[in-house]
Design an enzyme around this catalytic site. Structure first.
Site, PDB file in Angstrom:
ATOM      1  N   SER A 197      36.643  39.387  53.276  1.00 39.63           N
ATOM      2  CA  SER A 197      37.953  38.796  52.987  1.00 39.63           C
ATOM      3  C   SER A 197      37.789  37.514  52.172  1.00 39.63           C
ATOM      4  CB  SER A 197      38.695  38.512  54.282  1.00 39.63           C
ATOM      5  OG  SER A 197      38.026  37.505  54.996  1.00 39.63           O
ATOM      6  N   ARG A 201      39.466  37.591  48.483  1.00 36.28           N
ATOM      7  CA  ARG A 201      40.622  36.718  48.262  1.00 36.28           C
ATOM      8  C   ARG A 201      40.442  35.941  46.962  1.00 36.28           C
ATOM      9  NH1 ARG A 201      40.092  33.960  52.352  1.00 36.28           N
ATOM     10  NH2 ARG A 201      41.353  35.245  53.725  1.00 36.28           N
ATOM     11  N   ASN A 205      42.488  36.884  43.396  1.00 29.14           N
ATOM     12  CA  ASN A 205      43.360  35.889  42.768  1.00 29.14           C
ATOM     13  C   ASN A 205      42.956  35.619  41.330  1.00 29.14           C
ATOM     14  OD1 ASN A 205      45.544  34.288  44.317  1.00 29.14           O
ATOM     15  ND2 ASN A 205      44.008  34.826  45.849  1.00 29.14           N
TER      16      ASN A 205
END
Lengths: 261, 157
Positions: A197, A201, A205
């Site tokens: 994660s 993440r 992005n």
């Protein structure tokens, strides 16, 4: 059709996929993304140089502007670490600062207009170039897997082998041997989920942001500044935020690993 | 997502180097300087607090000393004026005594001079009288007997 696409001499699809191609050396798994490695090493060296310049002449008297800047950064990171991690900070705090500044510099590369550096690279004969290390999945994963190793190290350091083993077996459902497999499974998933994660993440992005900059670059030149400007302004928020999240979660994971609970 | 093991390892290695260098050469001097400065500021504040207290104390002491000095000065002035009055008084008394003494001395002198003059006069009168009587009587007069008599007469003067 914009100049960039015209310069690439191709369709929009080719333009986009061209922009998403790495400059590589080697084959298969042992491919090296030279662009990612180059930019992250250069940014890392830049970071160390600036920090070292400030640290070398660090004085307890009136600080210079550079020292002031670095002190603000150090203070900010140290406080963040102090809030969540209640162990010795000699390693964790510099680790957190390195992550924060390095990732921040990676992300900032996204604000350089998407075609500048690739066109420059083409001029010197490099066909592909991606300048944002955090938009290459390998860079965030290299960081987050390093963090995973540190999580394991700090688990053993904080609780001992026995304590860590016990937690893997007994937590969260209980000590009954019948529950051990379920406990282990859940703990392993949790352990793996952390770096995945963490990396995805950041990667998600920045990859999305880069892609949108590429799409904006395909608009007619006279309209680009409107969506491009808006997206860049929004991105100024995303850039430090993602760096900060990566740092903070690293600290939190290490503190969870280090402390009994 | 093209996973590249080489990139992964290269990045992790770079990361390790960055963290170690930061930990060894960047973090300690900066935090040390900050801690040192914090300590200096704390010391400075404590010292200024102390100095303020010392100043208050010194002011109080100075006030006390000034009050004491005023009191002593008042005493000294009081004593001096008393002493002055005493001196004036004493001088007056001495002057009066001196005057009296001098007046008495002068009176005594006058008296003595008067007595001497009277004695001399008395003697001259006696001689004169004897001479006069001698010349008048001319004749035989017992100088001794008559002088006795005349001395008696002269003492009556």
């Amino acid at each position: 059709m914009s100049f960039a696409v015209a310069a690439a001499g191709s369709s929009p699809t080719e333009y986009v996929s061209h922009h998403l191609e790495h400059l590589t050396v080697g084959e298969g798994l042992w491919t090296f993304h030279v662009d990612t490695l180059f930019f992250s090493v250069v940014l890392g060296a830049l970071m160390l140089f600036v920090m070292w310049m400030a640290a070398r002449r660090a004085t307890a008297g009136v600080p210079g502007k550079l020292q002031n800047f670095v002190e603000v950064l150090v203070d900010f990171v140290d406080n963040s670490v102090k809030e969540s991690f209640h162990g010795p900070r000699e390693f964790v705090a510099p680790l957190a600062m390195t992550i924060f500044v390095w990732v921040l510099l990676w992300n900032l590369m996204d604000l350089i207009p998407v075609d500048y550096l690739p066109l420059l690279a083409q001029a010197v004969g490099l066909e592909y170039l991606r300048v944002v290390p955090s938009a290459d999945v390998n860079a965030p994963f290299a960081l987050s897997l390093s963090v995973l190793v540190l999580i394991l190290v700090y688990s053993v350091k904080g609780k001992g082998f026995a304590g860590f083993g016990k937690e893997m077996l007994f937590h969260p459902f209980g000590k009954n041997p019948l529950l051990w497999p379920a406990n282990i499974l859940l703990n392993l998933v949790e352990l793996v989920a952390k770096p995945v994660s963490l990396a995805l993440r950041l990667f998600g992005n920045l990859y999305a942001a880069e892609l949108i900059f590429i799409l904006i670059a395909m608009l007619p030149w006279w309209i680009q500044f409107i969506p491009g400007g808006a997206w860049a302004v929004f991105h100024i928020l995303v850039v430090p935020l993602q760096a900060f999240i990566f740092m903070t979660l690293t600290i939190v994971y290490l503190s969870l690993a280090y402390e009994e609970h | 997502m093209d996973v590249s093991l080489g990139t992964l390892i290269g990045q992790a290695g770079t990361f390790l180097v960055l963290v170690l260098v930061t930990m060894k050469y960047v973090w300690p001097p900066v935090t040390k300087a900050m801690e040192e400065r914090r300590r200096k500021i704390a010391e400075g504040l404590a010292q200024s607090e102390e100095a303020e207290q010392a100043l208050d104390k010194a002011n109080a002491e100075a006030d006390e000393i000034i009050r004491e000095a005023r009191r002593k000065a008042g005493e000294v002035i009081e004593q001096a004026s008393q002493r002055g009055n005493q001196l004036v008084e004493q001088a007056k008394e001495e002057a009066i005594a001196e005057r009296d003494r001098q007046v008495q001395a002068a009176e005594a002198e006058i008296r003595q001079a008067t007595n001497q003059a009277r004695e001399a006069l008395r003697e001259s009168v006696a001689s004169l009288a004897i001479a006069g009587a001698g010349r008048v009587i001319e004749s035989e007069i017992d100088d001794k007997r008559h002088r006795e008599m005349l001395d008696k007469l002269a003492a009556e003067l």
